[in-house]
Design a protein around this motif. Sequence first.
Motif, short mmCIF file in Angstrom:
data_model
loop_
_atom_site.label_atom_id
_atom_site.label_comp_id
_atom_site.label_asym_id
_atom_site.label_seq_id
_atom_site.Cartn_x
_atom_site.Cartn_y
_atom_site.Cartn_z
N SER A 1 0.81 -1.21 0.00
CA SER A 1 0.00 0.00 0.00
C SER A 1 0.85 1.27 0.00
O SER A 1 0.33 2.35 -0.23
N LEU A 2 2.14 1.17 0.27
CA LEU A 2 3.00 2.35 0.18
C LEU A 2 3.79 2.36 -1.12
O LEU A 2 4.44 3.34 -1.44
N THR B 1 5.37 -8.80 9.53
CA THR B 1 4.92 -7.42 9.33
C THR B 1 4.21 -7.28 7.99
O THR B 1 3.19 -6.60 7.88
N GLU C 1 0.46 -5.93 7.57
CA GLU C 1 0.12 -4.71 6.83
C GLU C 1 -0.80 -5.02 5.65
O GLU C 1 -1.62 -4.19 5.27
N ARG D 1 -3.10 -7.11 5.74
CA ARG D 1 -4.41 -7.44 6.26
C ARG D 1 -5.42 -6.30 6.08
O ARG D 1 -6.60 -6.53 5.91
N ASN D 2 -4.91 -5.04 6.15
CA ASN D 2 -5.81 -3.90 5.98
C ASN D 2 -6.48 -3.88 4.63
O ASN D 2 -7.54 -3.32 4.46
N VAL D 3 -5.80 -4.45 3.63
CA VAL D 3 -6.36 -4.43 2.28
C VAL D 3 -6.61 -5.86 1.82
O VAL D 3 -6.55 -6.16 0.63
N ARG E 1 -9.12 -7.60 1.38
CA ARG E 1 -10.20 -7.83 0.43
C ARG E 1 -9.83 -7.38 -0.97
O ARG E 1 -10.25 -7.96 -1.95
#
Lengths: 284, 539
Positions: free
Chosen positions: A61-62, A228, A232, A234-236, A238
């Motif tokens: 995501s970054l 890690t 991280e 896990r937030n996305v 879906r």
Amino acid sequence: MRPVRLIFGTTEGAIGAVLLSLLVLIALFAPVLSPGDPLDIAGPPLLHPFSMARLPLGTDSLGRDVLAGIIHGTRTSLTVGLAAAFAAIALGVCIGLAAGFSGGLVDEALMRVVDAFQILPGFLLALALVSVAGASLPVVVLAIALGAWAAPARLMRAQVLSIRERDYVAAARVTGMHPLEIAVKEILPNALPPVLTLAAVIVAAAILTESALSFLGLGDPNIVTWGTMIAEGRNVLRSAPFLSVLPGLALVVTVITVYLVGEGVTQALAEGKAGQVDRQGPTA
Amino acid sequence: MGLMRIDLLSRRRLLQSASALVASTALPAWSRAQEAKGGGRLVVAADSEPKNLNPAIVASNGVFFIASKVVEPLAEASYTAPGGLAPRLATAWDGSVDGLSVTFRLRDGVKWHDGKDFTSADVAYSAMNVWKPLQNLGRVVFANLLAVDTPDPLTAVFRFSKPTPLQLIRNALPAVSSVIPKHVFEGTDIAKNPANLNLVGTGPFRFAEYRPGEYYRLTRNADYWGKDEPKLDEIIYRILPDRAGAAAALEAEEIHLAAFSAVPLSDLDRISKVPGIQVVTKGYEALTYQLVVEINHRRKELSDLKVRQAIAHAINRKFVIDTIFVGYATASTGPVPKNAPEFYDPEVASYPFDTRKANALLDEAGYPKGTDGVRFSLKLRPAPYFNETKQFGYYLRQALAAIGIEATLGNADAAAHQVAVYTDHDFDLAVGPPVFRGDPAISTTILVQSGLPSGVPFSNQGGYENKALDSVIAKAAETIDAEARTEFYRQFQKIVAADLPLINVAEWGFITVARDTVLNVPDNPRWAVSNWADTALRS
């Protein structure tokens, strides 16, 4: 070379050894395979795998390179696993040897300490230690080792108890050898092999524990770890499941590999022992 | 597939009749009888369970989220009311010319949930015994409050020892003025009073029940002073500490609404396309969070303005907004956010993203790159409260590496982070999310003002001291005239942006994700922490 041949003699051992060598090579050559800081922002965020040749496994995501993370994560996982297992076995062997060899009050005292550590769930111990002492790689290694040394200590003590009654130990005693010399030269080499078979189990457990700690946000944020990455992702979960799935797969493969090697070593040792007995049989 | 659709439809219908939740969760079946009223039960995700739920003592959004429906302030922020302030328990307010008193007219006919009348004695008690001595924000706003006179049951006169600007009091009212009942708290140990959890207020909802780890339940206050309010029969706050869980619960129709960005920003794009779900960005204008790089000026390198400017130039604000906040934020220019137009001044020093300039500044400052490309190392502590502050920490580490500063990230939980930064000063740079609460004097000037004791969270603990800035802050605090006071805060912004006691990076409001059956969602700029009296469910 004989043990190596023996390990390759079993299917598990062969597969495990090949995979493990591969993983070790990846870990060793991580800076060559994926130069630069794996935490650098390498491209557009949330790029899916196989959509850009330069970033074959996509980005998180970054915008950090997932492949670089997995390669450098191999390093972290293996380092932590091996270091923790080495520390746990070294500590366990020393305590077990001291307890088994001295006997009496020392044995009692040391074994109660071992009991105390054995009834503590290793993961809770690691969690507590890391949250108090701060999340850095040495602390994580120490925390995992502290939860894992009791089993090798117990096994070592049992081995020593049986070996110290053998004739050759009695002979050494009669010849006036210093007790410390007897312990290190006569008992340790013979008691060690079964304890070493525990190593694989400890390495695998250590790798999992490290990932779990990182997953809970207790890893060292300055290095890449698979735990890690999974956390991280896990937030996305879906919209970009690969962010959790890929490091998860790496973790599974590594742990299975270590188990396979351990299985191979155990079988090789069992066969080796059987061979020794055969050879000793007629001469004795 | 067909089966699934039928299943979904029937579930949706069930939810609208307000009883599906009873069946689908572990909640008991108390509200079935209220179905007919059409008010319905709103189920909301809650992610924390504050130990003290009394908003008069703990003026924080986590507490307001639940307590603001039960305990009301004197006035609430508003999009439409004159001056942006709508009356609640007070109907009018007026400051004296000398700034030494403010007179409140109180609403008539308001009753506490236990049936007693609400009077000016309750306001006086709350102000003198709770807001001023105990409340986190009230300590600052009411520091010079001498006494509250109550000439009659519907008038409260606040008297101050030093001139206190009405502008500040007005701006602070929504957050600091939650009124609690004198008859419940008087003569008890306020901090230990059971009514800190079993709230007694005047609001549209009564506090009914709290099950730790499961839910809070609020029920309709039939005697509420607002005409035809509240619309809902019941509000349930379901405890869902897992952020990923809130999105799933919304989709499964187990909850109606998740506020405060409980659904991760990176998941919004996907969830906005789910039928029946709306993503709402309004309703947080008066609760602006600011992404700030806190600086420890005790560190030799960081006490050099050129180094701070270099760091400011090294941050790509566009990347922060687009990638970390997925577009749901605005780049900051200074310590006052853009959506506080009363104070905001865009004419301040700015620091566009320019790595070359940053490197040049560091060379000038006398910190050349070593053979390994590193100028110096420092310790960076991102606050763990939000995903975004943590991600910005990761980003800042890389941004600093690009200009030859090697940053080591610290990793600590919320409590350990606060001790490390605000008490032990064990940081070089920290990433913090302070809140702008409608007026710079409430919680913003404290971020840069000197002479504060250590241990005060969200305050200047970086050892920064600037006499000129301190004097502007002090003058503004005592200036009655709103124009003149605002002018001081313009100067304040210019000084902060030029001297960089801290670096303001971005400012953001939260996001609400709700089922589209929830009506009147953002009807004021503090919606999530307002009373929800007119929130309704479409039947």
